[in-house]
Design a protein around this motif. Structure first.
Motif, mmCIF file in Angstrom:
data_model
loop_
_atom_site.group_PDB
_atom_site.id
_atom_site.type_symbol
_atom_site.label_atom_id
_atom_site.label_comp_id
_atom_site.label_asym_id
_atom_site.label_seq_id
_atom_site.Cartn_x
_atom_site.Cartn_y
_atom_site.Cartn_z
ATOM 1 N N VAL A 619 -6.486 -26.853 39.942
ATOM 2 C CA VAL A 619 -5.606 -25.783 39.472
ATOM 3 C C VAL A 619 -6.438 -24.633 38.906
ATOM 4 O O VAL A 619 -7.339 -24.852 38.089
ATOM 5 N N ALA A 620 -6.106 -23.440 39.350
ATOM 6 C CA ALA A 620 -6.598 -22.207 38.732
ATOM 7 C C ALA A 620 -5.364 -21.430 38.283
ATOM 8 O O ALA A 620 -4.616 -20.932 39.122
ATOM 9 N N ASP A 621 -5.159 -21.329 36.971
ATOM 10 C CA ASP A 621 -3.900 -20.779 36.456
ATOM 11 C C ASP A 621 -4.185 -19.745 35.377
ATOM 12 O O ASP A 621 -4.155 -20.040 34.173
ATOM 13 N N PRO A 622 -4.470 -18.495 35.785
ATOM 14 C CA PRO A 622 -4.712 -17.462 34.770
ATOM 15 C C PRO A 622 -3.489 -17.150 33.922
ATOM 16 O O PRO A 622 -3.635 -16.690 32.784
ATOM 17 N N ASP A 623 -2.292 -17.412 34.434
ATOM 18 C CA ASP A 623 -1.090 -17.183 33.646
ATOM 19 C C ASP A 623 -1.074 -18.094 32.421
ATOM 20 O O ASP A 623 -0.811 -17.644 31.305
ATOM 21 N N GLU A 624 -1.376 -19.386 32.619
ATOM 22 C CA GLU A 624 -1.426 -20.317 31.489
ATOM 23 C C GLU A 624 -2.665 -20.093 30.630
ATOM 24 O O GLU A 624 -2.622 -20.240 29.412
ATOM 25 N N TRP A 625 -3.791 -19.743 31.271
ATOM 26 C CA TRP A 625 -5.028 -19.453 30.514
ATOM 27 C C TRP A 625 -4.794 -18.367 29.475
ATOM 28 O O TRP A 625 -5.289 -18.424 28.353
ATOM 29 N N SER A 634 -7.071 -8.006 26.154
ATOM 30 C CA SER A 634 -8.306 -7.423 25.604
ATOM 31 C C SER A 634 -9.316 -7.109 26.696
ATOM 32 O O SER A 634 -10.471 -6.818 26.395
ATOM 33 N N GLY A 635 -8.912 -7.204 27.938
ATOM 34 C CA GLY A 635 -9.796 -6.857 29.042
ATOM 35 C C GLY A 635 -10.510 -8.007 29.690
ATOM 36 O O GLY A 635 -11.213 -7.825 30.691
ATOM 37 N N ALA A 636 -10.365 -9.245 29.156
ATOM 38 C CA ALA A 636 -10.995 -10.407 29.790
ATOM 39 C C ALA A 636 -10.278 -10.727 31.087
ATOM 40 O O ALA A 636 -9.068 -10.524 31.223
ATOM 41 N N PRO A 671 -3.802 -6.551 39.564
ATOM 42 C CA PRO A 671 -4.810 -7.107 40.471
ATOM 43 C C PRO A 671 -5.101 -8.572 40.209
ATOM 44 O O PRO A 671 -5.581 -8.948 39.138
ATOM 45 N N GLN A 672 -4.789 -9.387 41.166
ATOM 46 C CA GLN A 672 -5.244 -10.780 41.201
ATOM 47 C C GLN A 672 -5.746 -11.032 42.606
ATOM 48 O O GLN A 672 -5.027 -10.767 43.569
ATOM 49 N N HIS A 673 -6.950 -11.524 42.729
ATOM 50 C CA HIS A 673 -7.547 -11.686 44.048
ATOM 51 C C HIS A 673 -7.871 -13.156 44.280
ATOM 52 O O HIS A 673 -8.438 -13.832 43.417
ATOM 53 N N GLY A 729 -8.020 -12.251 37.476
ATOM 54 C CA GLY A 729 -6.729 -12.801 37.085
ATOM 55 C C GLY A 729 -6.424 -12.553 35.628
ATOM 56 O O GLY A 729 -7.318 -12.515 34.777
ATOM 57 N N GLY A 730 -5.148 -12.407 35.346
ATOM 58 C CA GLY A 730 -4.681 -12.258 33.968
ATOM 59 C C GLY A 730 -3.417 -13.063 33.785
ATOM 60 O O GLY A 730 -3.311 -14.193 34.249
ATOM 61 N N ASN A 731 -2.433 -12.478 33.175
ATOM 62 C CA ASN A 731 -1.190 -13.188 32.873
ATOM 63 C C ASN A 731 -0.202 -13.002 34.022
ATOM 64 O O ASN A 731 0.904 -12.505 33.847
#
Length: 941
Positions: A619-625, A634-636, A671-673, A729-731
């Protein structure tokens, strides 16, 4: 006029009352019956008004009226008052289009026989507004008094569109000369079972008119109804005969247990299909019969899809179980079955009949949609009816026990409904639910006892399977909740490993392939089944880290049966982690976790529909991260790549990649790639698949198998690996994969062969050749070794960058070597580092055998020996000078070697020899070809 009354003589006919099994009689074509009475409600067109509570229907649409036609009456239960939606408060009258617009997708649009204005009693829509609360719907639509002739039989004909579930009761009643009403037929759960769709039908109901009666009144009654659907009618007439094409209101009686044919297999299957039974309650309550089956097999949880594929309702839950494919294939996403694909993916009983009609197949169920839409064509399909799910479950068990005791079925489905019915009525946390679950367990015990009591049980191999269509949360199901999606699977007997606890998260789609395997039916790939037989060992590399899963760190506490997570990659796999060390630890880059651990991190966003995956997923989940501290704010950015192990590939070789994936980008313009990349050890890479949220917008690729291919570049390439990268990735989304498989055309290793065979006997001089098959050959080598492993310096060869496919050691002088055992080692390697080696054991034998000759009493005797073994011995008679052959005395067969180290034999001298002196010349040859010759003088007196 809307209603037509006439004093027409109505001819007698039988039967007087319709009952289950009646066939409608066709009117005589030569003498069509005149109608005593007819009503199509179309005269009410001018009375139609705009919507009141159906606010989504434009006010400009004039489509309904509560006013009955002249002479007709509508009587509502007084307690209904002004409750519910005005448009449907008791029997009302509407255009088909207005009625359909009230709510689509529930079969209202199917009433194509209705036209103009129709009569409608829609308690489902009535209950949807104006606070009816617990109020029951009860309404009667009565015709005017219709003239009849006493002693005759007339037929009430009308078009009908009827649906029911729950407590709704509908009936057609008749009264004569103002007398008490008589019920002609009734629709109810007691008569038809639950969830019945009798839509767009033309019905005929015979009515026996008593002697002396002059008029009758016909009434359409709905009572005890709540939010459980409707009845619409049109084109009513009273005739002397049935209307052409009309059918009896009640279905024909179905088959019986005694109709089950004899089977063909001593391997047999019982599948118990529970509705709405929660696994945690099985563990909590007293279920000794289910526990005993689990101890002899295995039981455990799995999960059905969430609403991203379809709501957690019975229609697709049972379709998953019976067909062996997920909802996006069988297309039964709810309980309406509006566009099913079940014929392409039929239930396993029907599939067995297609494979071999000799199989004996049986099912029993009370939920009518199950029989109408999902269980298609077994040999015997029982439709149970009764006043409650408890009653119909009991009847299903009785009938199944009868089949087991008196017939020879091969595959059985027994559907038990009462878990669902009790959950809806009292919740799955209620004492009543406990009582129901424990009763269901007792019924399982009855079925098991009936199997074991069979006279042929000792000769049979029974597999018992059980599962459920969905779970429960509170009073219901249909949502994304963990307890609603949690299903369970039991398998006991047959070839299922008896582990007690399930060895995998067996899915609903695993039931059908388990049945086929047990019955010895080969699964045709064209069937497109998506499950695996229960007990199948996992080959998924991600599942190898199951023992490393751990509990939550930053995530909230998880519900039971959710598993855990880990950052430990499987052997050979690697993560290139560029995500900052902030945010939720569990989702800081690619992680490995139980699919339900992931799904319960946030319900309602579609994670729970990754059901083609099972057990551990990546799993790669930037939404949960991002849910801890909002690092994206904050730009991460989330940036992580999961790499497969390196594996060999040859230049120009094909690389094929397959995996399951569940990918979502939830925020347009952000942007999510994501990309899948093939990397080669020459430093080059190729993008095989990509998605970009900034340019492609919202994306949701739900529960998909993916297959990708490429070709390795030419040149200095020997290895490849695959990377799954989610970056920027972000939220805004997630990506999960499972079951990766990578196949590459690896460089072909060289293959070495030799001109001598293992065990060869060598002497003198001989050529020795090694031959190599392969590509990109770099070097050949040949070397002879003594028995103690020392090289023989004189017997070796080497070739770099060979221009031919062979290396020859010419005229090797084995005669210069001591007798004994040696080993040739031939080897070759390719530029890609692959090599092959061939060891050939040989024996050097340059020594002649020993031979003694004796002549006595007219016979010649030989005694020979050799350490390696003898091939042939022979004696010939020559003249005294041993110069001229006179006669052959004897020899061993040329085609059959002596093959022993010692040999003795004798032959008689030829008869009729003249007196004189002769020479007997004897020779013996060993297996290596060494020969010893001796002579002896022979004197003939």
């Amino acid at each position: 006029m809307a209603g037509c009354l006439g004093a027409v003589l109505l001819l007698p006919a039988v039967p007087a009352f319709a009952h289950e099994g009646d066939e409608a009689a066709e009117p005589a074509a030569s003498a069509p019956a005149a109608s005593a009475f007819s009503e199509d409600f179309d005269a009410l067109t001018t009375a139609l008004g705009p919507s009141v509570h159906e606010t989504h229907i434009p006010k400009s649409t004039l489509g309904w009226t509560p006013t009955a036609p002249s002479g007709w009456t509508v009587s509502n239960e007084a307690s209904m008052g002004v409750k519910g939606k005005s448009e449907w408060r008791g029997w009302t009258f509407a255009t088909p289009s207005f009625w359909t617009a009230a709510q689509g997708g529930q079969g209202r649009e199917d009433f194509t026989k209705g036209s103009g204005v129709i009569a409608v009693a829609d308690n489902d829509e009535w209950d949807d507004g104006n606070n009816p609360g617990e109020q029951l719907f009860a309404s009667t639509l009565a015709s005017p008094a219709i003239p009849v002739t006493g002693g005759s039989t007339v037929h009430v004909n009308f078009d009908s569109n009827y649906r029911q579930t729950g407590p709704q009761v509908a009936a057609l009643e008749v009264s004569f000369d103002g007398g008490a009403p008589q019920r002609l037929f009734e629709y109810s759960t007691a008569v038809l079972g639950d969830q019945v769709y009798l839509q767009n039908r033309t019905l005929t109901q015979p009515v026996a008119v008593p002697q002396g009666a002059a008029s009758m009144q016909v009434s359409w009654v709905i009572e005890q109804a709540t939010n459980d659907w409707y009845w619409a009618i049109d084109d009513v007439s009273v005739d002397a005969a049935p209307r052409a094409g009309a059918e009896s209101p009640l279905p024909k009686p179905g088959p019986q247990p005694s109709d089950v044919p004899a089977g063909i297999s001593d391997r047999k299957v019982l599948f118990i299909d529970f509705d709405g039974v929660r696994f945690d309650k099985l563990e909590e309550y007293a279920t000794p019969n289910i526990d005993a089956l689990a101890a002899e097999g295995q039981i455990g949880v799995g999960y059905m899809q969430d609403n991203a594929l379809g709501p957690t309702v019975s229609g697709h839950g049972h379709a998953n179980l019976l067909s062996g494919v997920w909802v996006d294939k069988h297309r039964s996403p709810d309980n309406n079955f509006t566009n099913p694909n079940i014929e392409a993916y039929p239930d396993f009983l029907t599939r067995l009949e297609q494979v071999n009609p000799g199989f004996s197949t049986f099912s029993t169920a009370d939920w009518k949609p199950l029989n109408d839409h999902l269980i298609l064509r077994p040999d015997v399909k029982l439709q149970q009816t009764g006043a409650s799910a408890a009653a119909t479950d009991a009847q299903s068990v009785e009938d199944a026990v009868e089949v087991l005791g008196t017939r020879d079925p091969d595959a059985m489905v027994v559907y038990l409904h009462n878990g669902d019915a009790t959950g809806h009525a009292y919740t799955a946390e209620s004492p009543q639910y406990r009582t129901t679950i424990e009763t269901l367990d007792q019924q399982v015990g009855r079925l098991v006892d009936a199997i074991r009591a069979r006279a042929t049980y000792s000769e049979e191999d029974w597999l018992i399977l059980a599962s459920t269509d969905h779970g429960f949360t509170g009073y219901g199901h249909g949502g994304d909740q963990h307890l609603t999606r949690m299903i369970w699977t039991l398998a006991s007997g047959g070839d299922v490993p008896a582990t007690g606890a399930a060895t995998s998260q067996w899915r609903q789609v695993d039931i059908a392939p388990t049945v086929f395997r047990h019955l010895g039916v080969a699964i045709d790939p064209a069937w497109g089944l998506e499950g695996v037989p229960i007990g199948t060992a996992s080959t998924d590399p991600f599942d190898t880290v199951a023992g490393s899963l751990r509990a939550v760190v930053d995530e909230p506490a998880k519900p039971a049966y959710s598993g855990g997570w880990t950052k430990q990659a499987p052997e050979g796999w690697a993560i290139d982690e560029r995500t900052p060390a902030v945010g939720v630890s569990e989702y800081r880059g690619w992680s490995f976790m139980d699919g339900e651990f992931w799904a319960t991190s946030e319900e309602g966003q579609g994670r729970g529909s990754f059901v083609r995956a099972r057990d551990v997923v990546a799993v790669a989940d930037p939404d949960e991260w991002n849910d801890l501290g909002n690092p994206a704010g904050s730009g991460a950015r989330f940036d992580s790549t999961l790499y497969s192990p390196w594996q060999p590939v040859r230049p120009g070789g094909a690389v094929d990649v397959s995996f399951l994936q569940h990918y979502r980008h939830m925020t347009a313009g952000v942007p999510q790639h994501a990309e899948v990349v093939a990397e080669f050890d020459d430093g080059t890479s190729q993008v095989l698949w990509s998605r970009d949220g900034a340019t492609q917008g919202l994306l949701f690729e739900v529960n998909q198998p993916v297959a990708l291919s490429t070709v390795a570049p030419d040149g200095d390439v020997s290895r490849v690996r695959i990377g799954w990268r989610l970056s920027d990735g972000g939220n805004n989304g997630y990506w999960a994969i499972d079951a990766p498989a990578i196949r590459a055309d690896a460089a072909v290793a060289p293959t070495v062969s030799a001109s001598i065979a293992d065990g060869a006997l060598l002497r003198g001089k001989a050529d020795v050749t090694m031959t190599v098959a392969g590509e990109q050959l770099e070097a050949f080598h040949a070397q002879l070794y003594t028995a103690d492993g020392s090289q023989v310096p004189s017997v070796k060869g080497y070739q770099w960058a060979p221009t031919t496919d062979s290396l020859t050691l010419p005229a090797v002088d084995f005669g210069a070597l001591a007798d004994g055992r040696y080993t040739f080692v031939f080897s070759a390697k390719s530029r890609n580092g692959l090599r092959d080696e061939l060891k050939v054991g040989v024996v050097v034998d340059n020594s002649r055998p020993e031979l003694e000759i004796t002549v006595a009493d007219g016979r010649v005797a030989l005694v020979a020996s050799d350490a390696v073994g003898l091939r042939r011995a022979a004696v010939n008679l020559y003249d005294a000078g041993n110069a001229r052959l006179l006669k052959a005395v004897g020899s061993t067969p040329a085609a059959t070697p002596i093959a022993t180290a010692e040999w003795a034999g004798d032959w008689a001298l030829p008869t009729g020899l003249a007196a004189g002196t002769y020479t007997a010349r004897a020779a013996v040859t060993d297996l290596a070809g060494n020969t010893r010759t001796v002579t002896a003088t022979v004197t003939v007196p």
